[in-house]
Design an enzyme around this catalytic site. Structure first.
Site, short mmCIF file in Angstrom:
data_model
loop_
_atom_site.label_atom_id
_atom_site.label_comp_id
_atom_site.label_asym_id
_atom_site.label_seq_id
_atom_site.Cartn_x
_atom_site.Cartn_y
_atom_site.Cartn_z
CG ASP A 51 43.76 101.07 3.68
OD1 ASP A 51 43.39 101.27 4.86
OD2 ASP A 51 43.49 100.03 3.07
CE LYS A 60 42.52 95.61 -3.11
NZ LYS A 60 42.97 96.18 -1.83
CB VAL A 72 45.16 90.47 -3.52
CG1 VAL A 72 46.56 90.43 -4.14
CG2 VAL A 72 44.86 91.89 -3.03
N GLY A 113 38.02 94.70 2.18
CA GLY A 113 36.71 95.33 2.03
C GLY A 113 36.44 95.84 0.63
CB ILE A 127 47.40 85.61 -2.31
CG1 ILE A 127 47.41 86.90 -3.14
CG2 ILE A 127 47.98 84.46 -3.09
CD1 ILE A 127 48.80 87.33 -3.58
#
Length: 553
Positions: free
Chosen positions: A143, A41, A26, A22, A18
């Site tokens: 992030d 992940k 996932v 980088g 899905i």
């Protein structure tokens, strides 16, 4: 897609890819023990890393994911488990998370789409709630970006990818010197190689909100290196669609982490936007409180600041009518004998063009080195650039050649001020002193002022701050700062100030640029005009500042 159907750690069945970024992929999967859907992940293979570096990377991932699992909050993605995928041969860690079937904010903003400021504020409230919970637990995200913000159908806002970002961005450089990570949302201190803190996450929140209302990241450039340079050096492009969010976004995107509002202050400002509050005063530091786990940027710390929303108070004193010749755009703090108005805060968005960028000395760190290299390459590839060193070691360029005189302008050589500059045809002198000359347009509502301070003080920024302090006292509720920051111009210290103020019948916007060395002369270029017509008048400031020549130029 050969991994579809594969069982990870004897428990998690991969059903559908899905997402892919980088650092990892996932998957949507099924927890066959508890019978629930999960998101998993999985880190990408890192063939460029030595075995020792790879082991440290994996261990850091596990440690950060376990830390993130301690953050329990409705706006934070739930981390269920951390497992190793032994079937891939190197035991890559996998993060098992709550599955939220929802699009991301990045999906919503595809192709430059935007959301209204009020909706952006609602999303921002969910994000800041998540960040406050994480920071209180000693966890930094590192992030924050639109792609990591999930928008549930029930209105829930979920910040995801906690615990992985530190792994992804622990080093902002690869061994070949290439920047990695979500560069457009990296705070300036991270670009310079400094240690990030909660204020770095807040900068990324500001960048996300900027994109939500403007349709693009605040420092979007053609290459990652140019973007890094812009984040570290360039002034912020003024917002066009920020509405009541504009002051908060600009405060969050301050270059200096100490100048950004705290998470608590940010939340208060976002709530004020949704409640249509006219002014939000941000609390200062507590006299007895202690800093949070990351020092003064924790929620218990703070700095005195005001984020002005929609001003409704009027300025004392009449606003001159068109043709009055009194310079209606004089604005707070300006007047005979006061020198140029110091309310700057707007640099080169549209004014100072990229070819006039200034190269500053950045911190001595690997990431900084890459930024400087990128800036140097940029200057080398743009021979028209007037880049020079900043700070005490900088030296002014020996000469400056202005661009050709624009159509519709005539050159003024002012002997009393010892300067020359272009002025739009039809603009007339309305006021002159030994230190300033003022031009107004035919409506009497737009004002161009050129001033000289001799000798100059320590820095134009200090001068601007003094005038701003007087402005706040003399025009309470009328003045709203959009930006004030240091920069350089033609090798000299400079500051730019962008703000709005309320007249009798309308709101004005103004920009003020000051430059000059201490003990010599400071020159100031100021423009004000009705806020609703700012896009029409702003090019006047650009052309005047580009064509401005002093005897020392």
């Amino acid at each position: 897609m050969s991994d579809v159907g594969r069982l990870v750690a004897g428990r998690y069945r991969l059903t559908e890819q899905i997402g892919r970024g980088g650092m990892g992929t996932v998957w949507r999967g099924e927890d066959e023990v508890l019978g629930r859907q999960i998101a998993l992940k999985q880190l990408h293979v890192q063939p460029h890393l030595a075995l020792d570096d790879l082991a440290r990377l994996y261990e850091r991932t596990r440690r950060e994911a376990r830390s993130a699992a301690r953050v329990a909050h409705p706006n934070v993605i739930v981390v269920h488990d951390v497992v190793d995928d032994v079937m891939d041969g190197d035991g890559r860690p996998c993060i098992v998370m709550e599955y939220v079937p929802a699009p991301t904010l990045a999906d919503l903003l595809t192709d430059g789409r935007t959301v209204p400021p009020e909706e952006a504020a609602r999303i921002g409230l969910g994000m800041i709630a998540a960040l406050r919970a994480a920071h209180a637990a000693g966890v930094l995200h590192r992030d924050v970006k639109p792609g990591n913000v999930l928008l549930g159908a029930d209105g829930r806002v979920v910040l995801t990818d906690f615990g992985i970002a530190m792994t992804a961005d622990a080093s902002t450089l690869t061994k070949t010197g290439e920047m990695v990570g979500s560069i457009h949302y990296m705070a300036p201190e991270r670009i310079r190689g400094q240690k990030p803190g909660p204020a770095s996450d807040l900068w990324a929140l500001g960048a996300t909100l900027y994109q939500a209302v403007e349709g693009r990241p605040p420092f979007r450039r053609l290459t990652a290196m140019e973007a890094a340079y812009a984040i570290a050096v360039d002034p912020l492009e003024p917002l066009r669609q920020g509405g009541a969010l504009e002051p908060l976004i600009e405060a969050l995107l301050a270059k200096d982490p100490e100048e950004r509002p705290t998470a608590e202050q940010t939340e208060q400002a976002l709530r004020a936007v949704l409640s249509d509050t006219t002014t939000t005063t941000l609390p200062g530091p507590s006299a007895t409180g202690t800093a949070g786990p990351y020092g003064p940027h924790g929620d218990t710390g703070g700095r005195h600041a005001t984020l002005a929303g929609r001003h409704t108070l009027t300025r004392t004193g009449p606003e001159p009518e068109p043709g009055s010749g009194s310079g209606s755009g004089s604005g707070p703090g300006r007047g005979p004998g006061q020198g140029p108005h110091r309310d700057r805060e707007a640099p080169a968005g549209r004014g100072r063009r990229p070819r006039r960028r200034v190269l500053v000395t950045l911190a001595v760190a690997v990431a900084v080195a890459a930024t400087v290299i990128g800036a140097t390459l940029y200057v080398a590839s743009n021979p028209d650039s007037k880049a020079s060193s900043d700070g005490a070691g900088g030296s002014a360029t020996s000469s400056y050649s202005p661009p050709p005189l624009p159509d519709g302008y005539h050159l003024v050589k002012d002997k009393s001020l010892d300067v020359s500059f272009p002025v739009p045809d039809g603009w007339k002198v309305s006021q002159r002193t030994s230190e300033t000359v003022v031009y107004i347009d035919g409506t009497g509502l737009a004002r161009l002022e050129i001033g000289v301070v001799d000798p100059a003080g320590s820095h134009p920024m200090a001068h601007f701050k003094d005038i701003e302090a007087n402005t706040k006292r003399n025009y309470p509720g009328s003045y709203r700062k959009l930006r004030m920051q240091k920069t350089t111009l033609r090798g000299q210290p400079a500051a730019v100030w962008d703000f709005t103020f309320r007249g009798r019948a309308r709101t004005f916007r103004a920009i003020d640029l000051g430059f000059g060395r201490a003990g010599q002369r400071e020159y100031d270029i100021y423009l004000s005009a009705p806020d609703l017509e700012w896009d029409t008048y702003r090019p006047v400031f650009d052309k005047v500042s580009d064509g401005f020549i002093t005897s020392a130029s």
